[in-house]
Design an enzyme around this catalytic site. Structure first.
Site, PDB file in Angstrom:
ATOM      1  N   TYR A  51      21.766  33.609 -19.816  1.00 44.27           N
ATOM      2  CA  TYR A  51      20.495  33.547 -20.724  1.00 44.27           C
ATOM      3  C   TYR A  51      20.874  33.124 -22.135  1.00 44.27           C
ATOM      4  CZ  TYR A  51      18.194  35.785 -16.779  1.00 44.27           C
ATOM      5  OH  TYR A  51      17.605  36.277 -15.483  1.00 44.27           O
ATOM      6  N   HIS A 107      25.359  37.084 -10.404  1.00 43.99           N
ATOM      7  CA  HIS A 107      23.837  36.482 -10.624  1.00 43.99           C
ATOM      8  C   HIS A 107      23.397  35.336  -9.349  1.00 43.99           C
ATOM      9  CE1 HIS A 107      21.381  34.724 -14.098  1.00 43.99           C
ATOM     10  NE2 HIS A 107      20.695  34.275 -13.052  1.00 43.99           N
TER      11      HIS A 107
END
Length: 275
Positions: A51, A107
């Site tokens: 992010y 992730h």
């Protein structure tokens, strides 16, 4: 108003059932978003290396007047770092200005490069050292999870997956539960509610309870036993998304929302993504 609910993970640690997601938020936006979130009662923040806003999260937490032990901070091991989980975690901790993480998630499995089992072994070591309290995964299908368990003997405490009324993943959710893996929903509002908020059942329930469609959908996640992390940088939405503790959906209402499932994936396919 009832208190925000807490979930006990299979490793004995606890986490808030509702947290703030910060995907797509800039370092500047995330500071204001977290400030507002902590003010209205959130204690769980979900970020990720990918992010590119861990520094902003760190600044917000540093400035916060909430004690560290009251916070639950999650970040994620990115695909490119699967061969170097220790270095990746240390970089994340430095950006977050933290000594430890509450939850570290892999992730994606990225089966094309097939490093996820070794990455998981590295994460197990980091947990044993106390750098992370809990470890889990995101976007893992049943066969990915089974392989982790078979080859390491350590089960993830969380599987964070795309889950919303159009993509309910009931088989995976049930499998997770059978293996004491807590399911956590990303994109819980189906990326802004398109195709969800205008559904008749959602609108009727919003009218019945005096709530917004977003609040109905968040309450659906909570009443299905899911951990949920709606993303917003808008102060009014951040507050709205947390104002869900004064009502519950009944079994019939949950059943009506279950009928909205289309298996409609909005994000990438975990078997294909990365590599």
């Amino acid at each position: 108003m009832a208190n925000p609910t807490i979930i006990r993970l299979q490793d004995g640690n606890v986490m808030p059932q509702l947290g703030l997601g910060v995907w797509k938020a800039s370092n500047e936006e995330v500071i204001a978003a977290i400030h507002k979130a902590l003010e209205v009662g959130y204690r769980s923040i979900d970020t990720a290396t990918a992010y590119q806003n861990e520094e902003g999260v760190g600044k917000a937490l540093k400035a916060a007047s909430v004690a560290r032990e009251e916070l639950f901070i999650t970040t994620k091991l990115w695909n490119d770092d699967q061969k170097r989980p220790r270095e990746a975690l240390q970089e994340s901790l430095k950006k977050l200005q933290l000594d430890y993480l509450d939850l570290y998630l892999m992730h994606w499995p990225v089966p094309a490069i097939d490093h996820y089992v070794d990455a998981w072994k590295g994460m197990i070591a980091l947990q044993k050292e106390g750098l992370v309290k809990s470890i889990g995964v995101c976007n893992f299908q049943i066969h990915h999870l089974q392989r982790l368990i078979d080859e390491t003997g350590v089960t993830p405490v969380i599987n964070q997956i795309e889950l919303h009324p159009l993509m309910q993943q009931r088989q995976l959710h049930a499998w997770n539960a059978t293996h004491k893996i807590q399911t956590e929903s990303w994109s819980p509002l189906a990326q802004g509610g398109e195709g969800v908020f205008d559904q008749k059942v959602i609108r009727e329930l919003a009218d019945k309870y005096g709530k917004t469609p977003a609040q109905i959908v968040i309450r659906w996640h909570l009443d299905c036993g899911l951990v949920v992390i709606p993303k917003s940088v808008t102060p009014s939405r951040i507050a709205e998304n947390f104002a869900v503790w004064d009502f519950r959906l009944d079994k019939d209402e949950l059943g009506e929302i279950a009928k909205l499932d289309q298996g409609k994936r909005l994000g990438p396919d975990p078997d294909q993504f990365g590599g």
